[in-house]
Design a protein around this motif. Structure first.
Motif, short mmCIF file in Angstrom:
data_model
loop_
_atom_site.label_atom_id
_atom_site.label_comp_id
_atom_site.label_asym_id
_atom_site.label_seq_id
_atom_site.Cartn_x
_atom_site.Cartn_y
_atom_site.Cartn_z
N ARG A 189 0.84 -1.20 0.00
CA ARG A 189 0.00 0.00 0.00
C ARG A 189 0.87 1.25 0.00
O ARG A 189 2.09 1.19 0.16
CB ARG A 189 -0.93 0.00 1.21
CG ARG A 189 -0.19 0.10 2.54
CD ARG A 189 -1.15 0.05 3.72
NE ARG A 189 -1.40 -1.32 4.13
CZ ARG A 189 -2.28 -1.68 5.05
NH1 ARG A 189 -3.03 -0.77 5.63
NH2 ARG A 189 -2.42 -2.94 5.39
N ASP A 234 -2.72 6.50 3.27
CA ASP A 234 -3.56 6.14 4.42
C ASP A 234 -2.84 6.43 5.73
O ASP A 234 -3.45 6.90 6.69
CB ASP A 234 -3.94 4.65 4.35
CG ASP A 234 -4.88 4.34 3.19
OD1 ASP A 234 -5.52 5.28 2.68
OD2 ASP A 234 -4.99 3.16 2.81
N ASP A 252 -4.69 9.14 8.20
CA ASP A 252 -5.38 8.51 9.33
C ASP A 252 -5.44 9.45 10.53
O ASP A 252 -4.42 9.94 11.01
CB ASP A 252 -4.66 7.22 9.72
CG ASP A 252 -5.39 6.49 10.84
OD1 ASP A 252 -6.63 6.36 10.75
OD2 ASP A 252 -4.73 6.07 11.81
#
Length: 245
Positions: free
Chosen positions: A15, A189, A193
Motif C-alpha cells: 500500500r 492512508d 489517518d
C-alpha cells in the motif's frame, strides 16, 4: 551497469508509497519482490497490476525487523530473479504523541519497525546488492521541521538518516549507492489517518507547490535513484516535499 535483468525488493509494498514504488520500478523494467507484513491480498493485487502491464513480480511476506524473515525475502528474490539490484525500504510505522504523553510501548513498536527494521534490511542489502545497485531508505521531512507530536517518529527517522549516510561510506568500492528519501506530507492512508479536513488542508498549504504530495511523486524520485541516470547521487537525503521551508 551490468546486462542482467535488474531486480528490486520493495518493502511495505502492499500500500501507499511502497505500492507505487513497486509498480513504478516494474514499469522501468525491474522484476519486483513485493514485500508485505500482513495484507497478502493487497500485495497480490500489486503483483497482478505489475503482471498485467507485462512485468514480473512475486509477493513475499516478511517482518522487516526479523532478520530471518528479511534473509528469506532476499533469498526469494534471488531465487526468482537471479539476484538483487535495488532495495527500496518503504515499510514504516508512525505514532503521533507529545513526548510527555507517549506510551513507551508505542515507542518500542515504532523503533522496532523504523530503526531495527531499517537496520536489518540495510544489513542484507549491504551483503547482497549487486554491483551497480542501490539501497533507498525512507526518512521524513519532519526531521527538519521539528513539528510538535512527531517526536518519537522523527527521532526514529533521524536514526534512519544517520544509518543511511554511514552505510553509503561503508560500501566504498562496491559501486552501490545508498540514499534516503524524506517525503513531506503525502496523501497516503498512513498520513491521512486521524486527521480532519482542516488539518489536511493546513498541511497541504505548507509546500511552495501548495498541495499534498502523492505516492507517485515519491515513486518517481525512487525510480530516478534506482536508475543509471541517478547513480551519481550517493549518500544523500532527498527531501521530496514540494518546497517546504
Amino acid at each position: 551497469m551490468t546486462e542482467h535483468t535488474r531486480a528490486a525488493i520493495v518493502t511495505g509494498a502492499s500500500r501507499g508509497i511502497g505500492r507505487e514504488v513497486a509498480i513504478r520500478l516494474a514499469a522501468e523494467g525491474h522484476a519486483v519482490a513485493v514485500g508485505y507484513a500482513g495484507r497478502k491480498d493487497l500485495a497480490e493485487d500489486v503483483v497482478r497490476t505489475v503482471e498485467a502491464a507485462g512485468g514480473r513480480a512475486v509477493a513475499v511476506r516478511a517482518d522487516v525487523a526479523d532478520e530471518h524473515d528479511v534473509a528469506a525475502l532476499f533469498d526469494a528474490a534471488e531465487t526468482a530473479f537471479g539476484g538483487v539490484d535495488v532495495v527500496a525500504h518503504a515499510a514504516g510505522r508512525m505514532v503521533l504523541s507529545t513526548v510527555a504523553d507517549l506510551d513507551l510501548a508505542d515507542l518500542d513498536d515504532l523503533h522496532r519497525t523504523n530503526i531495527r527494521g531499517t537496520f536489518v534490511v540495510a544489513q542484507q542489502a549491504a551483503r547482497r546488492l549487486r554491483s551497480g545497485g542501490t539501497l533507498i531508505t525512507f526518512s521524513t521531512s519532519v526531521v527538519g521541521l521539528a513539528l510538535p507530536s512527531y517526536g518519537a517518529y522523527s527521532a526514529s527517522k533521524g536514526a534512519v538518516e544517520a544509518l543511511t549516510m554511514i552505510l553509503a561510506r561503508e560500501l566504498r568500492g562496491r559501486d552501490v549507492t545508498v540514499n534516503a528519501i524524506a517525503p513531506g506530507p503525502t496523501a497516503t492512508d498512513l498520513f491521512l489517518d486521524g486527521k480532519d479536513e482542516e488539518t489536511v488542508a493546513r498541511l497541504a498549504a505548507q509546500p511552495s507547490l501548495e498541495r499534498l504530495g502523492t505516492p507517485a511523486d515519491i515513486a518517481g524520485v525512487a525510480a530516478f535513484l534506482a536508475s543509471e541516470q541517478g547513480h551519481w547521487v550517493n549518500g544523500q537525503v532527498v527531501r521530496a516535499n514540494g518546497g517546504i521551508v
